[in-house]
Design a protein around this motif. Structure first.
Motif, mmCIF file in Angstrom:
data_model
loop_
_atom_site.group_PDB
_atom_site.id
_atom_site.type_symbol
_atom_site.label_atom_id
_atom_site.label_comp_id
_atom_site.label_asym_id
_atom_site.label_seq_id
_atom_site.Cartn_x
_atom_site.Cartn_y
_atom_site.Cartn_z
ATOM 1 N N UNK A 2 90.550 80.646 77.541
ATOM 2 C CA UNK A 2 92.114 80.605 77.522
ATOM 3 C C UNK A 2 92.418 79.542 76.841
ATOM 4 N N UNK A 3 92.047 78.603 76.396
ATOM 5 C CA UNK A 3 92.541 77.499 75.440
ATOM 6 C C UNK A 3 92.381 77.841 74.092
ATOM 7 N N UNK A 4 91.397 78.568 73.682
ATOM 8 C CA UNK A 4 91.489 78.933 72.509
ATOM 9 C C UNK A 4 92.775 80.001 72.025
ATOM 10 N N UNK A 5 92.776 81.045 72.955
ATOM 11 C CA UNK A 5 93.870 81.587 72.808
ATOM 12 C C UNK A 5 95.353 81.394 73.007
ATOM 13 N N UNK A 6 95.361 80.246 73.858
ATOM 14 C CA UNK A 6 96.817 79.672 74.140
ATOM 15 C C UNK A 6 97.210 78.496 73.265
ATOM 16 N N UNK A 7 95.928 77.927 72.412
ATOM 17 C CA UNK A 7 96.376 76.809 71.449
ATOM 18 C C UNK A 7 96.161 76.984 70.044
ATOM 19 N N UNK A 8 94.850 76.924 69.870
ATOM 20 C CA UNK A 8 94.633 77.007 68.360
ATOM 21 C C UNK A 8 93.074 77.270 68.126
ATOM 22 N N UNK A 9 92.624 78.540 68.916
ATOM 23 C CA UNK A 9 91.331 78.959 68.718
ATOM 24 C C UNK A 9 90.231 78.387 68.602
ATOM 25 N N UNK A 10 89.500 78.265 67.489
ATOM 26 C CA UNK A 10 88.046 77.548 67.641
ATOM 27 C C UNK A 10 88.278 76.162 67.559
ATOM 28 N N UNK A 11 89.500 75.715 66.923
ATOM 29 C CA UNK A 11 89.734 74.303 67.210
ATOM 30 C C UNK A 11 89.769 73.802 68.362
ATOM 31 N N UNK A 12 90.585 74.398 69.339
ATOM 32 C CA UNK A 12 90.934 73.883 70.988
ATOM 33 C C UNK A 12 89.515 74.076 71.514
ATOM 34 N N UNK A 13 88.696 74.926 71.170
ATOM 35 C CA UNK A 13 87.561 75.399 71.858
ATOM 36 C C UNK A 13 86.371 74.190 71.604
ATOM 37 N N UNK A 14 86.439 73.781 70.157
ATOM 38 C CA UNK A 14 85.671 72.720 69.702
ATOM 39 C C UNK A 14 85.981 71.414 70.393
ATOM 40 N N UNK A 15 87.314 71.177 70.628
ATOM 41 C CA UNK A 15 87.878 69.941 71.394
ATOM 42 C C UNK A 15 87.631 69.837 72.649
ATOM 43 N N UNK A 16 87.633 70.976 73.512
ATOM 44 C CA UNK A 16 87.695 71.258 74.895
ATOM 45 C C UNK A 16 86.234 71.172 75.354
ATOM 46 N N UNK A 17 85.123 71.800 74.761
ATOM 47 C CA UNK A 17 83.812 71.948 74.949
ATOM 48 C C UNK A 17 83.097 70.698 75.496
ATOM 49 N N UNK A 18 83.212 69.766 74.664
ATOM 50 C CA UNK A 18 82.315 68.431 75.037
ATOM 51 C C UNK A 18 83.122 67.796 76.488
ATOM 52 N N UNK A 19 84.302 68.051 76.615
ATOM 53 C CA UNK A 19 85.368 67.266 77.752
ATOM 54 C C UNK A 19 84.610 68.113 78.956
ATOM 55 N N UNK A 20 84.416 69.126 78.904
ATOM 56 C CA UNK A 20 84.254 70.130 80.422
ATOM 57 C C UNK A 20 82.775 70.280 80.386
ATOM 58 N N UNK A 21 82.024 69.668 79.214
ATOM 59 C CA UNK A 21 80.427 69.875 79.354
ATOM 60 C C UNK A 21 79.828 71.316 79.321
ATOM 61 N N UNK A 22 80.843 72.158 78.520
ATOM 62 C CA UNK A 22 80.379 73.565 78.302
ATOM 63 C C UNK A 22 79.130 73.713 77.559
ATOM 64 N N UNK A 23 78.492 74.767 77.838
ATOM 65 C CA UNK A 23 77.016 74.969 77.171
ATOM 66 C C UNK A 23 77.133 75.655 75.815
ATOM 67 N N UNK A 24 76.449 75.657 75.124
ATOM 68 C CA UNK A 24 76.320 76.012 73.601
ATOM 69 C C UNK A 24 76.632 77.694 73.797
ATOM 70 N N UNK A 25 76.032 78.518 74.755
ATOM 71 C CA UNK A 25 76.191 79.748 74.680
ATOM 72 C C UNK A 25 77.633 80.038 75.075
ATOM 73 N N UNK A 26 78.265 79.347 76.009
ATOM 74 C CA UNK A 26 79.616 79.667 76.228
ATOM 75 C C UNK A 26 80.565 79.509 75.093
ATOM 76 N N UNK A 27 80.179 78.432 74.373
ATOM 77 C CA UNK A 27 81.203 77.993 73.308
ATOM 78 C C UNK A 27 80.795 79.169 72.180
#
Length: 349
Positions: A133-158
């Motif tokens: 959702x944030x990758x599509x709505x904001x700025x792709x991989x950059x938004x994913x990279x910024x969000x992943x550590x905040x929500x504690x996403x596992x590497x496979x989801x990233x």
């Protein structure tokens, strides 16, 4: 006279490390530029990414090429965006940014709500749904990279989220200019469309540069303003995740965002773009230099997109499965339609 005991200057190791991969990306960009001159409608970015994907699948770049490819796909692209700043003044950039806000905020809200609803319907739950959702709505991989550590996403989801977003980035580069021509969109209308409906900065620039110089400048401003939305989104998630974990009985420390980390979410190339626009506003850059610098920027874009093509992990799409891809595809369509619809509603189309 040079002292015989003084060793000759040496090339830094990092330069030697990036030369093979960067040289390959530049070579592909040169071919792509020739293709773009023969077929101006496609430009150089699209042939660059297509040639990169094909060549990457054939040669499977190894450790010798990867550092240069990574350098080209990230830093070279960011540098091209900075150089594009010379095409605008600060007043023009501010005007474009303000005019784009209703469409930009509307598409972002629709995308995030759509990610929650469609993701639940498809069975894509938890962090993967948030990342797409944030990758599509904001700025792709950059938004994913910024969000992943905040929500504690596992590497496979990233990895799944990045693969999904990238697939529809490429689709946007190929399809959106055709849509723009079919709808008879003006340069500024297409720039707003690309800036709000394409995910990653590289793909925004690639799609818009195929449409025209005015569309590119407009799209870059819209996209950079849109990129700033990662700050309130990440701050919101940082405050929500500890409560979510507590309600779920998770045993984890709250993920806090310091003021310094919030400022680090602002990309350096956005600052560089604004600085270049400010310099251009003073009139110190001669008009004759604009065309040359624009040509340099477009070649750097072709180089970056060639490198992105080379680094495409085709097997990653197969590993992701159909549900994340379906979510990414449906959100891609929803955001594109909402961008066009909001432009029409506000009299911008």
């Amino acid at each position: 006279m040079t002292d015989a005991s003084t060793p000759p200057p040496t090339v830094p190791e990092w330069v030697l490390a990036i030369l093979p991969g960067l040289g390959l990306a530049v070579a592909i960009a040169a071919v792509a530029t020739l293709v773009g001159r023969v077929v101006p409608l496609v430009g150089a970015a699209v042939p660059g990414v297509v040639l990169g994907v094909v060549l990457g699948a054939l040669i499977k770049p190894g450790p010798r090429l990867k550092p240069g490819i990574a350098f080209a796909s990230k830093f070279v692209l960011q540098l091209s965006v900075v150089i594009l700043g010379i095409q605008l003044s600060l007043a023009e950039a501010a005007k474009v940014g303000l005019q784009s806000l209703p469409v930009m905020l509307g598409t972002l809200a629709i995308c995030l709500v759509g990610a929650w609803l469609i993701g639940r319907a498809l069975g894509v739950v938890g962090d993967l749904r948030t990342l797409i959702g944030v990758g599509t709505g904001i700025c792709g991989a950059s938004a994913i990279a910024a969000t992943a550590p905040v929500i504690g996403a596992v590497s496979v989801d990233v990895a799944y989220a990045v693969s999904t977003i990238f697939l529809f980035n490429i689709a946007a580069v190929l399809v959106f200019p055709l849509i723009g021509h079919l709808l008879g969109m003006s340069q500024t209308a297409f720039g707003l469309f690309a800036g709000t409906a394409v995910n990653d900065t590289s793909s925004v620039v690639a799609a818009a540069s195929t449409y025209g110089a005015v569309a590119t400048n407009h799209a870059v401003v819209v996209k950079l303003v849109r990129t700033l939305m990662v700050i309130p989104i990440v701050v919101t998630l940082a405050s929500w995740v500890p409560r979510r974990d507590a309600s779920a009985g998770a045993d984890g420390a709250p993920r806090r965002l310091s003021v310094a980390r919030v400022f680090r979410l602002v990309p350096w190339f956005l600052v560089g773009f604004v600085v270049m626009a400010a310099i251009n506003s003073t009139g110190v850059i001669p008009a004759a230099a604009h065309d040359a610098l624009t040509a340099v920027s477009l070649f750097l874009i072709a180089t970056a997109l060639s490198a992105i093509g080379l680094s495409t992990d085709l097997t990653g799409f197969r590993r992701a499965g159909w549900r994340p891809l379906a979510l990414g595809g449906l959100l891609w369509i929803v955001v594109a339609l909402s961008s066009l619809g909001l432009q029409w509603a506000f009299g911008l189309l």
